[in-house]
Motif scaffolding. Sequence first.
Motif: not given
Length: 75
Positions: A22, A61, A65-73
Amino acid sequence: MNKEKITADDFSEFVTNMRHSIGLTRRDFALAMGVNKGTVVFWERGKIVPCDFASIIKTIRVVVKLRLRNKRLIV
């Protein structure tokens, strides 16, 4: 009761790989985890495996997940 065992090397590798996946510095990862940077350094160097490693893994975990979700946004 059968308790799962984890080696210091396994835990170290997991923490390091998750943090790198991440793109966080140890400092930022520690902040996200609610621990100090020294704790992350000890985890990654295999110096300690926390007694409650299962809850630490769950927290990692969530952070990932939060980091990946924020990157996508952001993209």
